[in-house]
Design a protein around this motif. Structure first.
Motif, PDB file in Angstrom:
ATOM      1  N   ILE A  23      36.756  41.484  37.280  1.00  0.00           N
ATOM      2  CA  ILE A  23      37.192  41.952  38.601  1.00  0.00           C
ATOM      3  C   ILE A  23      37.926  40.775  39.227  1.00  0.00           C
ATOM      4  O   ILE A  23      37.318  39.752  39.545  1.00  0.00           O
ATOM      5  CB  ILE A  23      36.000  42.375  39.481  1.00  0.00           C
ATOM      6  CG1 ILE A  23      35.251  43.551  38.848  1.00  0.00           C
ATOM      7  CG2 ILE A  23      36.489  42.736  40.890  1.00  0.00           C
ATOM      8  CD1 ILE A  23      33.968  43.936  39.567  1.00  0.00           C
ATOM      9  N   GLU A  24      39.247  40.911  39.377  1.00  0.00           N
ATOM     10  CA  GLU A  24      40.050  39.816  39.914  1.00  0.00           C
ATOM     11  C   GLU A  24      39.965  39.727  41.432  1.00  0.00           C
ATOM     12  O   GLU A  24      39.887  38.649  41.993  1.00  0.00           O
ATOM     13  CB  GLU A  24      41.518  39.983  39.512  1.00  0.00           C
ATOM     14  CG  GLU A  24      41.765  39.747  38.049  1.00  0.00           C
ATOM     15  CD  GLU A  24      43.241  39.810  37.703  1.00  0.00           C
ATOM     16  OE1 GLU A  24      44.097  39.977  38.603  1.00  0.00           O
ATOM     17  OE2 GLU A  24      43.553  39.679  36.509  1.00  0.00           O
ATOM     18  N   ARG A  25      40.056  40.886  42.106  1.00  0.00           N
ATOM     19  CA  ARG A  25      40.054  40.911  43.563  1.00  0.00           C
ATOM     20  C   ARG A  25      39.928  42.351  44.030  1.00  0.00           C
ATOM     21  O   ARG A  25      40.020  43.287  43.246  1.00  0.00           O
ATOM     22  CB  ARG A  25      41.328  40.284  44.121  1.00  0.00           C
ATOM     23  CG  ARG A  25      42.578  41.016  43.704  1.00  0.00           C
ATOM     24  CD  ARG A  25      43.840  40.223  44.003  1.00  0.00           C
ATOM     25  NE  ARG A  25      44.926  40.804  43.249  1.00  0.00           N
ATOM     26  CZ  ARG A  25      46.062  41.181  43.772  1.00  0.00           C
ATOM     27  NH1 ARG A  25      46.288  41.018  45.041  1.00  0.00           N
ATOM     28  NH2 ARG A  25      47.007  41.699  43.028  1.00  0.00           N
ATOM     29  N   TYR A  26      39.750  42.511  45.323  1.00  0.00           N
ATOM     30  CA  TYR A  26      39.672  43.827  45.948  1.00  0.00           C
ATOM     31  C   TYR A  26      40.852  43.955  46.901  1.00  0.00           C
ATOM     32  O   TYR A  26      41.178  43.010  47.615  1.00  0.00           O
ATOM     33  CB  TYR A  26      38.355  43.974  46.717  1.00  0.00           C
ATOM     34  CG  TYR A  26      37.145  43.878  45.818  1.00  0.00           C
ATOM     35  CD1 TYR A  26      36.609  45.007  45.218  1.00  0.00           C
ATOM     36  CD2 TYR A  26      36.549  42.642  45.558  1.00  0.00           C
ATOM     37  CE1 TYR A  26      35.507  44.913  44.382  1.00  0.00           C
ATOM     38  CE2 TYR A  26      35.448  42.543  44.728  1.00  0.00           C
ATOM     39  CZ  TYR A  26      34.928  43.677  44.142  1.00  0.00           C
ATOM     40  OH  TYR A  26      33.847  43.586  43.309  1.00  0.00           O
ATOM     41  N   GLY A  54      35.955  37.061  35.842  1.00  0.00           N
ATOM     42  CA  GLY A  54      37.363  37.393  36.044  1.00  0.00           C
ATOM     43  C   GLY A  54      37.723  38.811  35.630  1.00  0.00           C
ATOM     44  O   GLY A  54      38.905  39.171  35.653  1.00  0.00           O
ATOM     45  N   GLU A 110      32.757  39.674  38.481  1.00  0.00           N
ATOM     46  CA  GLU A 110      33.673  38.900  39.313  1.00  0.00           C
ATOM     47  C   GLU A 110      33.818  37.473  38.781  1.00  0.00           C
ATOM     48  O   GLU A 110      34.938  36.961  38.650  1.00  0.00           O
ATOM     49  CB  GLU A 110      33.164  38.860  40.763  1.00  0.00           C
ATOM     50  CG  GLU A 110      33.246  40.191  41.470  1.00  0.00           C
ATOM     51  CD  GLU A 110      32.516  40.212  42.798  1.00  0.00           C
ATOM     52  OE1 GLU A 110      32.736  41.170  43.557  1.00  0.00           O
ATOM     53  OE2 GLU A 110      31.714  39.292  43.082  1.00  0.00           O
ATOM     54  N   GLU A 111      32.702  36.828  38.476  1.00  0.00           N
ATOM     55  CA  GLU A 111      32.728  35.447  37.990  1.00  0.00           C
ATOM     56  C   GLU A 111      33.472  35.322  36.661  1.00  0.00           C
ATOM     57  O   GLU A 111      34.128  34.323  36.399  1.00  0.00           O
ATOM     58  CB  GLU A 111      31.304  34.895  37.861  1.00  0.00           C
ATOM     59  CG  GLU A 111      30.634  34.646  39.201  1.00  0.00           C
ATOM     60  CD  GLU A 111      29.142  34.393  39.081  1.00  0.00           C
ATOM     61  OE1 GLU A 111      28.628  34.258  37.942  1.00  0.00           O
ATOM     62  OE2 GLU A 111      28.483  34.337  40.141  1.00  0.00           O
TER      63      GLU A 111
END
Length: 152
Positions: free
Chosen positions: A49-52, A47, A44-45
């Motif tokens: 994984i951008e969002r859920y 980037g 996540e940090e």
């Protein structure tokens, strides 16, 4: 960020089900919960994984029509392109917008309730954007594949 085999397993699992609890995710990818959570946070940090998000069934919420619109602008100068992209970002019916190389300037994926709804959107919004010269609409007859999963 260099992805290893475990990172890829985590990403594949989360693409299929972004609501997986960490314990279940860890079990699926062969880690204990603490290192699994650490890896997810690093992804996540970084980037990766951008969002859920929740993926909605468009027809069930009254958006049963998808069209593709090819758009030609009067010019490709920065002012015309920026004005167009700024306006498009404000239109929730446009779910994808791509600046193109080739025949047209932009390719849009637009959702609407039905053909009449799309026509009203085109008349009231799309063709009123300053700099739009021409719009050609393509109507798909059948959806063969639609996925948000990237190959890993």
């Amino acid at each position: 960020m260099k992805l290893d085999a475990i990172d890829r397993r985590i990403l594949r699992a989360l693409q299929r089900d972004g609501r997986l609890q960490n314990v279940e995710l860890a079990q699926q990818v062969g880690l204990s919960p603490s290192p699994c959570l650490r890896r997810v946070r690093l992804l996540e940090e970084a980037g990766v994984i951008e969002r859920y998000v929740a993926l909605l069934n468009a027809p069930k919420i009254g958006m049963g029509l998808t069209v593709f619109a090819r758009v030609w602008l009067t010019g490709q100068d920065a002012e015309t392109v920026d004005r167009f992209t700024d306006e498009i970002r404000l239109l929730p019916q446009v779910v994808e917008c791509h600046l193109m190389a080739g025949d047209c300037d932009f390719l849009l994926r637009i959702v609407a309730a039905d053909l009449d709804d799309y026509r009203q959107f085109q008349i009231q919004h799309l063709t009123r954007i300053k700099g739009v010269q021409n719009v050609k609409t393509e109507i798909p007859m059948q959806k063969i594949k639609l996925t948000s999963e990237l190959p890993l």
